[in-house]
Design a protein around this motif. Sequence first.
Motif, PDB file in Angstrom:
ATOM      1  N   UNK A   6       0.831  -1.211   0.000  1.00 44.87           N
ATOM      2  CA  UNK A   6       0.000   0.000   0.000  1.00 44.87           C
ATOM      3  C   UNK A   6       0.861   1.254   0.000  1.00 44.87           C
ATOM      4  N   UNK A   7       1.985   1.220   0.714  1.00 43.50           N
ATOM      5  CA  UNK A   7       2.899   2.358   0.710  1.00 43.50           C
ATOM      6  C   UNK A   7       3.490   2.570  -0.681  1.00 43.50           C
ATOM      7  N   UNK A   8       3.795   1.470  -1.370  1.00 41.69           N
ATOM      8  CA  UNK A   8       4.307   1.570  -2.740  1.00 41.69           C
ATOM      9  C   UNK A   8       3.270   2.221  -3.648  1.00 41.69           C
ATOM     10  N   UNK A   9       1.997   1.892  -3.447  1.00 40.14           N
ATOM     11  CA  UNK A   9       0.928   2.516  -4.238  1.00 40.14           C
ATOM     12  C   UNK A   9       0.843   4.014  -3.933  1.00 40.14           C
ATOM     13  N   UNK A  10       0.984   4.378  -2.659  1.00 40.63           N
ATOM     14  CA  UNK A  10       1.008   5.791  -2.294  1.00 40.63           C
ATOM     15  C   UNK A  10       2.164   6.509  -2.974  1.00 40.63           C
ATOM     16  N   UNK A  11       3.339   5.905  -2.939  1.00 44.74           N
ATOM     17  CA  UNK A  11       4.520   6.513  -3.553  1.00 44.74           C
ATOM     18  C   UNK A  11       4.325   6.707  -5.051  1.00 44.74           C
ATOM     19  N   UNK A  12       3.659   5.754  -5.697  1.00 42.34           N
ATOM     20  CA  UNK A  12       3.414   5.855  -7.132  1.00 42.34           C
ATOM     21  C   UNK A  12       2.591   7.104  -7.460  1.00 42.34           C
ATOM     22  N   UNK A  13       1.672   7.449  -6.554  1.00 45.15           N
ATOM     23  CA  UNK A  13       0.820   8.624  -6.779  1.00 45.15           C
ATOM     24  C   UNK A  13       1.501   9.930  -6.391  1.00 45.15           C
ATOM     25  N   UNK A  14       2.643   9.862  -5.735  1.00 46.37           N
ATOM     26  CA  UNK A  14       3.352  11.076  -5.353  1.00 46.37           C
ATOM     27  C   UNK A  14       3.372  11.343  -3.872  1.00 46.37           C
ATOM     28  N   UNK A  15       3.003  10.345  -3.061  1.00 47.22           N
ATOM     29  CA  UNK A  15       3.068  10.504  -1.619  1.00 47.22           C
ATOM     30  C   UNK A  15       1.701  10.707  -0.990  1.00 47.22           C
ATOM     31  N   UNK A  16       1.712  10.761   0.338  1.00 47.98           N
ATOM     32  CA  UNK A  16       0.451  10.768   1.076  1.00 47.98           C
ATOM     33  C   UNK A  16      -0.367  12.025   0.826  1.00 47.98           C
ATOM     34  N   UNK A  17       0.265  13.193   0.875  1.00 45.22           N
ATOM     35  CA  UNK A  17      -0.496  14.431   0.691  1.00 45.22           C
ATOM     36  C   UNK A  17      -1.132  14.483  -0.700  1.00 45.22           C
ATOM     37  N   UNK A  18      -0.385  14.046  -1.715  1.00 45.50           N
ATOM     38  CA  UNK A  18      -0.944  14.025  -3.058  1.00 45.50           C
ATOM     39  C   UNK A  18      -2.103  13.027  -3.161  1.00 45.50           C
ATOM     40  N   UNK A  19      -1.947  11.894  -2.530  1.00 47.76           N
ATOM     41  CA  UNK A  19      -3.036  10.910  -2.485  1.00 47.76           C
ATOM     42  C   UNK A  19      -4.297  11.532  -1.881  1.00 47.76           C
TER      43      UNK A  19
END
Length: 299
Positions: free
Chosen positions: A119-132
Amino acid sequence: MRRALAALLAALVFVLPVLADGEVSSPPGPEEFVPEIMEGAGLGEGGYAVAFRSLDGGGDWYYNEEAYFKAASVYKLPLNMYFYELENSGALSPDELIGGIRLSVCHRESLEHSDNPISQTMLDYLGGYAQYKRLILPYTGYVESELRPDYYNENAFTARMVLNILDYLYTHSDEFAGAIDHLLAAQPGQYLKGGSLDAPIAQKYGYERYDGVLHVAAAGIVYGEHPFLIVILTRGSYAAVDAMGELCDAFAEWEAGRAAALRAEAEALEAERLAEEARERERAELEGIVRDCVDAALS
């Protein structure tokens, strides 16, 4: 003859007894059973938030719905929903590699098994938590001006936000069929599925400690004859896991009772309508008899 006419006219007033208004008892409401169940789990008034939405025309019920809670792994639900929308738009395919893992596998591991590294890898793919959090904001039903700063900086959601996310998921079930299948398979016998309710439940669950305080959360679609959405966010007690199953059962019973009460009320109204029609027919018949008698007396 005059005596007979008077008797017939009097009968028009007392043709049939009027039915008494049907009294339909209301089942105990969540304002009663929610605090009782939560107190039993060691959770006080500020230690939990609940949001409920009937999918059978019964409306919403909220408690502490605008308070921000750490949602633990429930954040993975809108995360995966956003990726499904990228797939539906053609921007990604289920075979796309996210951190070296096929996206279809990421969905399964993130939603069913709540895998944190994936799930963290998916967050990173989107540009991080704030961007998510920016990307999933439309699912929450909130606008920028309604947010608190910690929405972007912490794993913070309100119960109303999560309910709106569930509502979006349910309303667009065809688009998120894969996600719902994973949620239906997730964590049998625990959280919302920990009670005695015999109905399919698509749930996202999670628990995590933040600054030493345990947060337990669950959000789900409860299917069956009277379907509903339910969100429970808590902090401070692992007993909340069992309380979630109890709450789910209680809301299901309340929703079924509400539907039964409405059905009984509708049946009582229909019975009253039919009785009134019968009274009108008898009045008409008596009026006809009176007219015949008058005509006979005058002829």
